[in-house]
Structure formats: structure tokens, C-alpha cells
Design a protein around this motif. Structure first.
Motif, PDB file in Angstrom:
ATOM      1  N   GLY A 217       0.808  -1.212   0.000  1.00 51.04           N
ATOM      2  CA  GLY A 217       0.000   0.000   0.000  1.00 51.04           C
ATOM      3  C   GLY A 217       0.834   1.251   0.000  1.00 51.04           C
ATOM      4  O   GLY A 217       2.059   1.203  -0.115  1.00 51.04           O
ATOM      5  N   TRP A 218       0.144   2.378   0.144  1.00 52.73           N
ATOM      6  CA  TRP A 218       0.809   3.669   0.162  1.00 52.73           C
ATOM      7  C   TRP A 218       0.652   4.292   1.533  1.00 52.73           C
ATOM      8  O   TRP A 218      -0.348   4.081   2.210  1.00 52.73           O
ATOM      9  N   ASN A 219       1.636   5.058   1.930  1.00 58.91           N
ATOM     10  CA  ASN A 219       1.571   5.804   3.175  1.00 58.91           C
ATOM     11  C   ASN A 219       1.151   7.226   2.857  1.00 58.91           C
ATOM     12  O   ASN A 219       1.402   7.730   1.769  1.00 58.91           O
ATOM     13  N   GLN A 220       0.498   7.843   3.812  1.00 54.26           N
ATOM     14  CA  GLN A 220       0.048   9.215   3.634  1.00 54.26           C
ATOM     15  C   GLN A 220       0.114   9.923   4.977  1.00 54.26           C
ATOM     16  O   GLN A 220       0.406   9.301   5.996  1.00 54.26           O
ATOM     17  N   VAL A 221      -0.169  11.194   4.986  1.00 53.43           N
ATOM     18  CA  VAL A 221      -0.213  11.928   6.240  1.00 53.43           C
ATOM     19  C   VAL A 221      -1.214  11.213   7.144  1.00 53.43           C
ATOM     20  O   VAL A 221      -2.317  10.874   6.722  1.00 53.43           O
ATOM     21  N   GLY A 222      -0.807  10.926   8.347  1.00 57.92           N
ATOM     22  CA  GLY A 222      -1.691  10.229   9.276  1.00 57.92           C
ATOM     23  C   GLY A 222      -1.496   8.721   9.304  1.00 57.92           C
ATOM     24  O   GLY A 222      -2.114   8.049  10.122  1.00 57.92           O
ATOM     25  N   SER A 223      -0.660   8.176   8.404  1.00 62.06           N
ATOM     26  CA  SER A 223      -0.388   6.739   8.455  1.00 62.06           C
ATOM     27  C   SER A 223       0.305   6.404   9.768  1.00 62.06           C
ATOM     28  O   SER A 223       1.083   7.197  10.293  1.00 62.06           O
ATOM     29  N   ASP A 224       0.019   5.229  10.292  1.00 61.47           N
ATOM     30  CA  ASP A 224       0.653   4.786  11.531  1.00 61.47           C
ATOM     31  C   ASP A 224       2.153   4.614  11.280  1.00 61.47           C
ATOM     32  O   ASP A 224       2.548   3.805  10.430  1.00 61.47           O
ATOM     33  N   PRO A 225       3.009   5.343  11.987  1.00 63.11           N
ATOM     34  CA  PRO A 225       4.450   5.255  11.743  1.00 63.11           C
ATOM     35  C   PRO A 225       5.063   3.910  12.112  1.00 63.11           C
ATOM     36  O   PRO A 225       6.191   3.626  11.731  1.00 63.11           O
ATOM     37  N   HIS A 226       4.322   3.075  12.828  1.00 66.12           N
ATOM     38  CA  HIS A 226       4.823   1.751  13.185  1.00 66.12           C
ATOM     39  C   HIS A 226       4.217   0.650  12.309  1.00 66.12           C
ATOM     40  O   HIS A 226       4.425  -0.533  12.558  1.00 66.12           O
ATOM     41  N   ARG A 227       3.477   1.056  11.272  1.00 66.75           N
ATOM     42  CA  ARG A 227       2.886   0.117  10.308  1.00 66.75           C
ATOM     43  C   ARG A 227       3.051   0.662   8.890  1.00 66.75           C
ATOM     44  O   ARG A 227       2.116   0.631   8.095  1.00 66.75           O
ATOM     45  N   LEU A 228       4.228   1.159   8.565  1.00 67.22           N
ATOM     46  CA  LEU A 228       4.437   1.740   7.242  1.00 67.22           C
ATOM     47  C   LEU A 228       4.363   0.658   6.174  1.00 67.22           C
ATOM     48  O   LEU A 228       4.918  -0.432   6.333  1.00 67.22           O
ATOM     49  N   LYS A 229       3.663   0.961   5.114  1.00 69.11           N
ATOM     50  CA  LYS A 229       3.456   0.010   4.016  1.00 69.11           C
ATOM     51  C   LYS A 229       4.505   0.203   2.926  1.00 69.11           C
ATOM     52  O   LYS A 229       5.222   1.194   2.918  1.00 69.11           O
ATOM     53  N   VAL A 230       4.553  -0.737   2.005  1.00 69.45           N
ATOM     54  CA  VAL A 230       5.510  -0.682   0.901  1.00 69.45           C
ATOM     55  C   VAL A 230       4.799  -0.873  -0.428  1.00 69.45           C
ATOM     56  O   VAL A 230       3.715  -1.452  -0.491  1.00 69.45           O
ATOM     57  N   THR A 231       5.415  -0.356  -1.452  1.00 68.46           N
ATOM     58  CA  THR A 231       4.998  -0.616  -2.821  1.00 68.46           C
ATOM     59  C   THR A 231       6.180  -1.291  -3.497  1.00 68.46           C
ATOM     60  O   THR A 231       7.248  -0.700  -3.592  1.00 68.46           O
ATOM     61  N   GLY A 232       5.989  -2.535  -3.899  1.00 65.57           N
ATOM     62  CA  GLY A 232       7.091  -3.279  -4.484  1.00 65.57           C
ATOM     63  C   GLY A 232       7.347  -2.912  -5.934  1.00 65.57           C
ATOM     64  O   GLY A 232       6.418  -2.700  -6.701  1.00 65.57           O
ATOM     65  N   VAL A 233       8.620  -2.808  -6.260  1.00 65.20           N
ATOM     66  CA  VAL A 233       9.042  -2.594  -7.638  1.00 65.20           C
ATOM     67  C   VAL A 233      10.127  -3.623  -7.936  1.00 65.20           C
ATOM     68  O   VAL A 233      11.098  -3.734  -7.197  1.00 65.20           O
ATOM     69  N   SER A 234       9.944  -4.355  -9.007  1.00 59.99           N
ATOM     70  CA  SER A 234      10.892  -5.406  -9.381  1.00 59.99           C
ATOM     71  C   SER A 234      12.222  -4.819  -9.822  1.00 59.99           C
ATOM     72  O   SER A 234      12.270  -3.774 -10.468  1.00 59.99           O
ATOM     73  N   ASP A 235      13.294  -5.522  -9.481  1.00 60.86           N
ATOM     74  CA  ASP A 235      14.632  -5.086  -9.890  1.00 60.86           C
ATOM     75  C   ASP A 235      14.792  -5.104 -11.407  1.00 60.86           C
ATOM     76  O   ASP A 235      15.528  -4.303 -11.966  1.00 60.86           O
ATOM     77  N   ASP A 236      14.112  -6.031 -12.064  1.00 61.41           N
ATOM     78  CA  ASP A 236      14.276  -6.201 -13.508  1.00 61.41           C
ATOM     79  C   ASP A 236      13.050  -5.720 -14.290  1.00 61.41           C
ATOM     80  O   ASP A 236      12.802  -6.164 -15.407  1.00 61.41           O
ATOM     81  N   ALA A 237      12.304  -4.798 -13.711  1.00 62.67           N
ATOM     82  CA  ALA A 237      11.063  -4.349 -14.337  1.00 62.67           C
ATOM     83  C   ALA A 237      11.297  -3.629 -15.657  1.00 62.67           C
ATOM     84  O   ALA A 237      12.170  -2.777 -15.761  1.00 62.67           O
ATOM     85  N   THR A 238      10.505  -4.003 -16.638  1.00 64.78           N
ATOM     86  CA  THR A 238      10.477  -3.238 -17.883  1.00 64.78           C
ATOM     87  C   THR A 238       9.707  -1.951 -17.597  1.00 64.78           C
ATOM     88  O   THR A 238       9.097  -1.808 -16.528  1.00 64.78           O
ATOM     89  N   LEU A 239       9.705  -1.026 -18.526  1.00 63.02           N
ATOM     90  CA  LEU A 239       8.978   0.223 -18.321  1.00 63.02           C
ATOM     91  C   LEU A 239       7.493  -0.046 -18.082  1.00 63.02           C
ATOM     92  O   LEU A 239       6.883   0.526 -17.176  1.00 63.02           O
ATOM     93  N   THR A 240       6.921  -0.958 -18.855  1.00 65.61           N
ATOM     94  CA  THR A 240       5.503  -1.289 -18.690  1.00 65.61           C
ATOM     95  C   THR A 240       5.234  -1.879 -17.317  1.00 65.61           C
ATOM     96  O   THR A 240       4.281  -1.503 -16.633  1.00 65.61           O
ATOM     97  N   LYS A 241       6.085  -2.810 -16.904  1.00 67.26           N
ATOM     98  CA  LYS A 241       5.915  -3.437 -15.590  1.00 67.26           C
ATOM     99  C   LYS A 241       6.104  -2.405 -14.478  1.00 67.26           C
ATOM    100  O   LYS A 241       5.348  -2.398 -13.498  1.00 67.26           O
ATOM    101  N   LEU A 242       7.071  -1.528 -14.610  1.00 64.07           N
ATOM    102  CA  LEU A 242       7.300  -0.484 -13.621  1.00 64.07           C
ATOM    103  C   LEU A 242       6.058   0.404 -13.476  1.00 64.07           C
ATOM    104  O   LEU A 242       5.622   0.714 -12.368  1.00 64.07           O
TER     105      LEU A 242
END
Length: 99
Positions: free
Chosen positions: A48-73
Motif C-alpha cells: 500500500g501507500w503511506n500518507q499523512v496520518g499513516s501509523d508510523p509503526h505500520r508503514l506500508k511498501v509498494t514493491g518494484v521489481s529489480d528487472d522491471a520493464t517500463l511497462t511493468k514499472l
């Protein structure tokens, strides 16, 4: 948690106030221990995405592949792959259901 934090601080020679949960595993007890230990921010592996007000002890991530093509990115940054993960794991909170 507190013992591991102390070991890392000793190795680095400075205070540690940011943590990533090992294997992404955490619960309310872990969060309380972190707060008591002086940890300000903790990153989960919940999608997920973090925003103002997100719990600082439950920060979420957005995964991006190391080998991502532009479309995949683009699809990863747009959240399309996260949405598919939500469907696969059966959770619209971004948190993987643990067994």
C-alpha cells in the motif's frame, strides 16, 4: 526486539530509531515494545501507500521489481500488481493473512 536493537546500535555506534519487521511479522505487542524502545518508524511488508496520518509503526511498501520493464514499472507504481496481490491473499488491507 530490544536486545536486537541494542546490538545494532552497538555495531553502528549510534541510536537506531527506524526498523523493518523481520519477515514482515508484527503484532500489537511488537509495536508496543518498539515504542517503549524508542523506535519512531517501522516498515512492514504490507502492500500500500503511506500518507499523512499513516501509523508510523505500520508503514506500508509498494514493491518494484529489480528487472522491471517500463511497462511493468508503470503497473507496479500504479498499484495494479498490489491490487492483484490483495485478491490473491484475500485482504484489501494490504496485510497478508498469516497462518
Amino acid at each position: 526486539i530490544a536486545g536486537s536493537k541494542e546490538v545494532v546500535e552497538k555495531l553502528l555506534g549510534r541510536e537506531v530509531d527506524v526498523l523493518a519487521y523481520p519477515n514482515g511479522d508484527y503484532d500489537e505487542e511488537c509495536i508496543e515494545i518498539l515504542k517503549e524502545s524508542g523506535v519512531r518508524l517501522a516498515r512492514s511488508i504490507d502492500s500500500g501507500w503511506n500518507q499523512v496520518g499513516s501509523d508510523p509503526h505500520r508503514l506500508k511498501v509498494t514493491g518494484v521489481s529489480d528487472d522491471a520493464t517500463l511497462t511493468k514499472l508503470i503497473t507496479e507504481l500504479a498499484g495494479i500488481s498490489m491490487y492483484i496481490q490483495y485478491l490473491v491473499y484475500g485482504s484489501f488491507t494490504g496485510r497478508k493473512n498469516r497462518i
